[in-house]
Design a protein around this motif. Structure first.
Motif, PDB file in Angstrom:
ATOM      1  N   PRO A 102      77.497  12.557  92.131  1.00 16.26           N
ATOM      2  CA  PRO A 102      78.246  13.265  91.092  1.00 16.26           C
ATOM      3  C   PRO A 102      78.121  14.780  91.236  1.00 16.26           C
ATOM      4  O   PRO A 102      77.045  15.309  91.537  1.00 16.26           O
ATOM      5  N   ALA A 103      79.228  15.476  91.000  1.00 10.64           N
ATOM      6  CA  ALA A 103      79.310  16.925  91.236  1.00 10.64           C
ATOM      7  C   ALA A 103      78.709  17.716  90.083  1.00 10.64           C
ATOM      8  O   ALA A 103      79.363  18.578  89.469  1.00 10.64           O
ATOM      9  N   LYS A 105      76.101  19.914  90.178  1.00 10.89           N
ATOM     10  CA  LYS A 105      75.811  21.314  90.500  1.00 10.89           C
ATOM     11  C   LYS A 105      77.055  22.196  90.374  1.00 10.89           C
ATOM     12  O   LYS A 105      76.996  23.267  89.752  1.00 10.89           O
ATOM     13  N   PRO A 106      78.208  21.783  90.926  1.00  8.10           N
ATOM     14  CA  PRO A 106      79.420  22.576  90.691  1.00  8.10           C
ATOM     15  C   PRO A 106      79.787  22.653  89.211  1.00  8.10           C
ATOM     16  O   PRO A 106      80.316  23.674  88.749  1.00  8.10           O
ATOM     17  N   ALA A 107      79.493  21.599  88.467  1.00  5.95           N
ATOM     18  CA  ALA A 107      79.791  21.602  87.033  1.00  5.95           C
ATOM     19  C   ALA A 107      78.959  22.654  86.304  1.00  5.95           C
ATOM     20  O   ALA A 107      79.442  23.314  85.372  1.00  5.95           O
ATOM     21  N   LEU A 108      77.712  22.825  86.723  1.00  7.16           N
ATOM     22  CA  LEU A 108      76.862  23.852  86.120  1.00  7.16           C
ATOM     23  C   LEU A 108      77.441  25.247  86.330  1.00  7.16           C
ATOM     24  O   LEU A 108      77.337  26.117  85.461  1.00  7.16           O
ATOM     25  N   ALA A 109      78.058  25.438  87.499  1.00 12.99           N
ATOM     26  CA  ALA A 109      78.673  26.731  87.784  1.00 12.99           C
ATOM     27  C   ALA A 109      79.989  26.904  87.036  1.00 12.99           C
ATOM     28  O   ALA A 109      80.439  28.036  86.805  1.00 12.99           O
ATOM     29  N   SER A 110      80.608  25.798  86.643  1.00 11.06           N
ATOM     30  CA  SER A 110      81.928  25.838  86.016  1.00 11.06           C
ATOM     31  C   SER A 110      81.872  25.935  84.501  1.00 11.06           C
ATOM     32  O   SER A 110      82.722  26.586  83.884  1.00 11.06           O
ATOM     33  N   THR A 111      80.881  25.283  83.892  1.00 16.81           N
ATOM     34  CA  THR A 111      80.849  25.208  82.437  1.00 16.81           C
ATOM     35  C   THR A 111      80.666  26.586  81.801  1.00 16.81           C
ATOM     36  O   THR A 111      79.892  27.418  82.298  1.00 16.81           O
ATOM     37  N   ALA A 112      81.356  26.795  80.698  1.00 16.35           N
ATOM     38  CA  ALA A 112      81.245  28.062  79.978  1.00 16.35           C
ATOM     39  C   ALA A 112      80.222  27.981  78.851  1.00 16.35           C
ATOM     40  O   ALA A 112      79.633  28.992  78.473  1.00 16.35           O
ATOM     41  N   VAL A 182      81.934  19.441  74.796  1.00 22.45           N
ATOM     42  CA  VAL A 182      81.970  19.309  76.254  1.00 22.45           C
ATOM     43  C   VAL A 182      83.154  20.115  76.786  1.00 22.45           C
ATOM     44  O   VAL A 182      84.266  19.998  76.266  1.00 22.45           O
ATOM     45  N   ASP A 183      82.911  20.945  77.790  1.00 20.91           N
ATOM     46  CA  ASP A 183      84.022  21.699  78.382  1.00 20.91           C
ATOM     47  C   ASP A 183      84.246  21.361  79.850  1.00 20.91           C
ATOM     48  O   ASP A 183      85.196  21.824  80.467  1.00 20.91           O
ATOM     49  N   THR A 184      83.363  20.520  80.413  1.00 17.09           N
ATOM     50  CA  THR A 184      83.469  20.139  81.823  1.00 17.09           C
ATOM     51  C   THR A 184      83.096  18.672  81.968  1.00 17.09           C
ATOM     52  O   THR A 184      82.051  18.243  81.468  1.00 17.09           O
ATOM     53  N   ILE A 185      83.950  17.915  82.651  1.00 19.03           N
ATOM     54  CA  ILE A 185      83.682  16.495  82.875  1.00 19.03           C
ATOM     55  C   ILE A 185      83.590  16.221  84.372  1.00 19.03           C
ATOM     56  O   ILE A 185      84.466  16.619  85.144  1.00 19.03           O
ATOM     57  N   VAL A 186      82.503  15.559  84.752  1.00 21.50           N
ATOM     58  CA  VAL A 186      82.278  15.167  86.140  1.00 21.50           C
ATOM     59  C   VAL A 186      82.712  13.720  86.311  1.00 21.50           C
ATOM     60  O   VAL A 186      82.257  12.833  85.573  1.00 21.50           O
ATOM     61  N   LEU A 187      83.599  13.485  87.259  1.00 21.54           N
ATOM     62  CA  LEU A 187      84.038  12.125  87.576  1.00 21.54           C
ATOM     63  C   LEU A 187      83.062  11.563  88.610  1.00 21.54           C
ATOM     64  O   LEU A 187      83.177  11.835  89.805  1.00 21.54           O
ATOM     65  N   LEU A 210      85.868  17.771  87.458  1.00 17.82           N
ATOM     66  CA  LEU A 210      85.299  17.932  88.792  1.00 17.82           C
ATOM     67  C   LEU A 210      84.976  16.575  89.417  1.00 17.82           C
ATOM     68  O   LEU A 210      84.517  15.659  88.727  1.00 17.82           O
ATOM     69  N   ASP A 211      85.225  16.467  90.718  1.00 18.11           N
ATOM     70  CA  ASP A 211      84.773  15.296  91.474  1.00 18.11           C
ATOM     71  C   ASP A 211      84.155  15.774  92.774  1.00 18.11           C
ATOM     72  O   ASP A 211      84.077  16.978  93.033  1.00 18.11           O
TER      73      ASP A 211
END
Length: 264
Positions: A102-103, A105-112, A182-187, A210-211
């Motif tokens: 699951p992505a 780490k990129p989600a951590l960079a994306s979430t506001a 929640v502002d970012t969802i990881v698929l 994000l995936d």
């Protein structure tokens, strides 16, 4: 370039979910050829035992090596990655084997606002590999885990009514009332990008999705280049499809998701 460089890359999933990974691989590596193996006759892996998943993963990898002389393998299944990839890497060394996770780490960079939801199978969420990842990231964000039981199976069966019902249910769980939204969802399952539009219907337009597909494709490219086994031809690569299940469904989804007719 040696003749080996033109050998195909194997891609396998428990079913059709890995098409989301294959699409990214094609885009990143247009000159490579691929053998996509859908084990949909035994899907979903999330409801199988570890021993069963390991046995199927070994059997498919052997088949891809013996019949197609693959030069690399992409395990395009989160469950097979968590359960079997370490065994595949030991047994089939030195062939490069790339998995998915699951992505986050990129989600951590994306979430506001620091609140992320992860949609995945119960098997992936309970795995030691995923729990270790959460432990490493502890304190960096609030992560809501949603076990989407039955969703991969509904996608495999192309059961639109069940897909809509489950998407509504799980998206409600992913967006709990209270605290920062929640502002970012990881698929966290390769099947889920295939129904992104159905999931988006139950989320605000501002939601980030994000995936792992692009990351897997980039990692595959890096491994091929580092090992000097990339195909340097200018010709566009081919794709061959194989399945232990319904061939018509696989071809239909390949045409629908990859955007053009596919042939064996």
């Amino acid at each position: 370039m040696t003749p080996f460089n033109s050998n195909p890359i194997g891609v396998f999933d428990s079913g059709i979910g890995g098409l989301s990974i294959l699409k990214a691989l094609q885009k990143t590596l247009p000159h490579e050829s691929f053998i996509y193996c859908s084990d949909s006759g035994f899907a979903p892996y999330g409801e199988r035992s570890d021993a069963f998943i390991i046995d199927r993963s070994i059997a498919i990898t052997q088949q891809l090596q013996q019949q197609h002389q693959i030069k690399a393998l992409v395990v395009a299944c989160n469950t097979a990655t968590t359960v079997a990839i370490h065994i595949l890497r030991e047994r089939f060394a030195p062939m490069p084997i790339i998995g998915v996770e699951p992505a986050i780490k990129p989600a951590l960079a994306s979430t506001a606002n620091g609140h992320i939801a992860v949609l995945a199978t119960a098997r992936t969420l309970a795995s030691a590999k995923y729990q270790h990842l959460l432990e490493r990231l502890k304190g960096e964000a609030r992560i809501s885990n949603v076990a989407c039981n039955g969703l991969a199976k509904a996608i495999e069966n192309q059961d639109d009514k069940q897909i809509q019902l489950l998407c509504k249910t799980y998206m409600a769980q992913a967006q709990p009332i209270g605290g920062p939204p929640v502002d970012t969802i990881v698929l966290g399952c390769t099947h889920y990008p295939l129904i992104l539009d159905a999931l988006q219907a139950y989320a605000p337009a501002s939601m980030r999705w994000l995936d792992s597909a692009s990351a897997v494709a980039n990692q595959t490219m890096s491994r091929l280049n580092n090992l000097d086994i990339a195909n340097r031809s200018e010709a566009v690569g081919s794709i061959r499809f194989e399945t232990s299940g319904n061939q018509a469904i696989l071809f239909s989804m390949a045409e629908r998701f990859l955007g053009y007719p596919q042939h064996v």
